[in-house]
Design a protein around this motif. Structure first.
Motif, PDB file in Angstrom:
ATOM      1  N   ASN A 307     -25.376 -26.634 -16.864  1.00  0.00           N
ATOM      2  CA  ASN A 307     -23.914 -26.661 -16.779  1.00  0.00           C
ATOM      3  C   ASN A 307     -23.316 -27.513 -17.895  1.00  0.00           C
ATOM      4  O   ASN A 307     -23.851 -28.581 -18.233  1.00  0.00           O
ATOM      5  CB  ASN A 307     -23.452 -27.238 -15.442  1.00  0.00           C
ATOM      6  N   LEU A 308     -22.216 -27.028 -18.447  1.00  0.00           N
ATOM      7  CA  LEU A 308     -21.400 -27.890 -19.306  1.00  0.00           C
ATOM      8  C   LEU A 308     -20.543 -28.750 -18.386  1.00  0.00           C
ATOM      9  O   LEU A 308     -19.858 -28.226 -17.504  1.00  0.00           O
ATOM     10  CB  LEU A 308     -20.495 -27.057 -20.223  1.00  0.00           C
ATOM     11  N   ILE A 309     -20.589 -30.053 -18.577  1.00  0.00           N
ATOM     12  CA  ILE A 309     -19.825 -30.970 -17.734  1.00  0.00           C
ATOM     13  C   ILE A 309     -18.772 -31.670 -18.591  1.00  0.00           C
ATOM     14  O   ILE A 309     -19.092 -32.220 -19.649  1.00  0.00           O
ATOM     15  CB  ILE A 309     -20.741 -32.023 -17.068  1.00  0.00           C
ATOM     16  N   LEU A 310     -17.539 -31.620 -18.130  1.00  0.00           N
ATOM     17  CA  LEU A 310     -16.442 -32.356 -18.782  1.00  0.00           C
ATOM     18  C   LEU A 310     -16.004 -33.478 -17.847  1.00  0.00           C
ATOM     19  O   LEU A 310     -15.569 -33.220 -16.721  1.00  0.00           O
ATOM     20  CB  LEU A 310     -15.259 -31.432 -19.081  1.00  0.00           C
ATOM     21  N   ASP A 311     -16.137 -34.702 -18.326  1.00  0.00           N
ATOM     22  CA  ASP A 311     -15.628 -35.868 -17.599  1.00  0.00           C
ATOM     23  C   ASP A 311     -14.301 -36.270 -18.238  1.00  0.00           C
ATOM     24  O   ASP A 311     -14.275 -36.690 -19.397  1.00  0.00           O
ATOM     25  CB  ASP A 311     -16.615 -37.037 -17.675  1.00  0.00           C
ATOM     26  N   TYR A 312     -13.229 -36.120 -17.462  1.00  0.00           N
ATOM     27  CA  TYR A 312     -11.889 -36.494 -17.936  1.00  0.00           C
ATOM     28  C   TYR A 312     -11.481 -37.804 -17.261  1.00  0.00           C
ATOM     29  O   TYR A 312     -11.586 -37.950 -16.035  1.00  0.00           O
ATOM     30  CB  TYR A 312     -10.882 -35.398 -17.591  1.00  0.00           C
ATOM     31  N   LYS A 313     -10.988 -38.761 -18.063  1.00  0.00           N
ATOM     32  CA  LYS A 313     -10.517 -40.039 -17.508  1.00  0.00           C
ATOM     33  C   LYS A 313      -9.222 -40.458 -18.190  1.00  0.00           C
ATOM     34  O   LYS A 313      -9.044 -40.248 -19.393  1.00  0.00           O
ATOM     35  CB  LYS A 313     -11.564 -41.135 -17.712  1.00  0.00           C
TER      36      LYS A 313
END
Length: 361
Positions: A307-313
């Motif tokens: 999976n491509l994981i995007l962590d947005y903060k």
């Protein structure tokens, strides 16, 4: 002679109440000179409605406050309602800060009025009106000041959005222009050279060699047509790399510090998935600018378990409550690419995690 421009009708509507002090001269034996005193109040009020700040405007302002104070304390406690003329100006004309000359003098005089009425007047109704008017004036000014601030914020957001939309359009034009230049610029130059060479060979009678050059022209033309089709397709399906550049510019305009890592993982997604994922990124950043009041934002891309994981903060105000309807536009887009979204942290920082499968798409 300069023509006086009429202001909002709300400024003039309260003038009907000037009839009360005038009526008091004939009904309650106010001194005749109070008519001229009241006329001065009317002229002062209209002067402030139509004129900008000046030394004279401060003098006129003080005159109006002293008029209400003296008429309330000496003649009729009901004259305290005339402080709404002052509130009218402070709320709609000036929108002053609490530390301004007008605001400080208004607070001082209205407090003095309350003290004098409460201490020295025996009329209970006058005392009640004095306190009531003070509370109402302060409440109304607070309300209208909040409304004015909200309007300013809306205008600021609208201006930012307009700038961002212009930036997006400009970036898109530049991208299209660069793609066309890179793809077709050298092609046209080669076609021109090949055509001139074929023409020269024909003039020399080198028919076979001229045919070879014309054949090359046909191959180059076919290839350039395919390149143009790819450019058109790329316009239909935006690339994540281009979108990140646009988002970076958007956040710079909004005054938000942007940090990015691992973006090369996102570039591996198929083109049709990248097109949908760019809209998800755009939605995240648009929400950030409009609603978060954040100063910093971070996007971290990684790959885990296919999976491509995007962590947005971000460090904004976050979500006050979560009822399942948040980020519905992003959720709807993720459905089409078999992705999912989790709100890891509501606030401090706001952390949203997005999963997109890199296979079976």
């Amino acid at each position: 002679m300069k023509k006086i421009q009429l202001q909002n009708p709300l400024y003039y509507l309260p003038l009907i109440f000037i009839a009360f002090p005038v009526f008091g001269v004939f009904k309650f034996n106010y001194p005749l000179w109070t008519i001229w005193f009241t006329l001065g109040f009317v002229v002062s009020y209209l002067y402030l409605v139509h004129k900008d700040d000046s030394t004279l405007s401060k003098i006129v302002w003080i005159y109006m406050l002293l008029y209400i104070l003296s008429m309330t304390f000496v003649f009729d406690g009901g004259m305290v309602w005339f402080y709404f003329y002052i509130t009218n100006l402070l709320s709609f004309k000036y929108n002053d800060k609490l530390t301004s000359f007008r605001m400080l003098t208004f607070i001082f005089i209205i407090v003095i009025t309350d003290i004098l009425v409460l201490v020295y007047r025996n009329d209970l109704s006058a005392k009640i009106m004095a306190v009531l008017v003070t509370i109402m004036c302060c409440s109304l000014m607070y309300y209208w000041k909040r409304e004015a601030e909200r309007e300013k914020q809306k205008e600021a957001i609208l201006e930012k959005n307009n700038s961002i939309n212009l930036l997006i359009a400009e970036n898109e034009r530049n991208r299209i222009g660069q793609d066309l230049h890179d793809t077709l610029g050298h092609v046209f130059a080669m076609l021109s050279v090949k055509a001139e060479l074929a023409n020269a060979l024909l003039n020399k009678g080198e028919i076979d060699m001229a045919k070879n050059e014309i054949k090359d022209l046909q191959e180059i033309s076919k290839k350039s047509m395919n390149d143009v089709r790819q450019i058109v397709e790329s316009l239909k399906e935006p690339r994540i790399k281009d979108e990140i550049t646009i988002l970076n510019n958007m956040l710079e305009i909004a005054g938000i510090t942007f940090n990015l890592s691992g973006s090369e993982f996102a570039y591996r997604l198929p083109s049709h998935v990248q097109g949908k994922f760019t809209m998800i990124l755009r939605e995240l950043v648009t929400n950030l600018i409009k609603h978060s009041s954040a100063d910093n934002c971070r996007l971290d891309f990684s790959v885990q378990d296919g999976n491509l994981i995007l962590d947005y903060k971000d460090d904004g105000i976050g979500f006050s409550n979560i009822d399942g309807t948040e980020l519905h536009a992003i959720k709807d887009r993720l459905v089409t690419i078999k992705g999912k979204i989790d709100i890891v942290s509501k606030v401090s920082p706001t952390n949203i995690r997005i999963y997109v499968p890199m296979e079976d798409l």
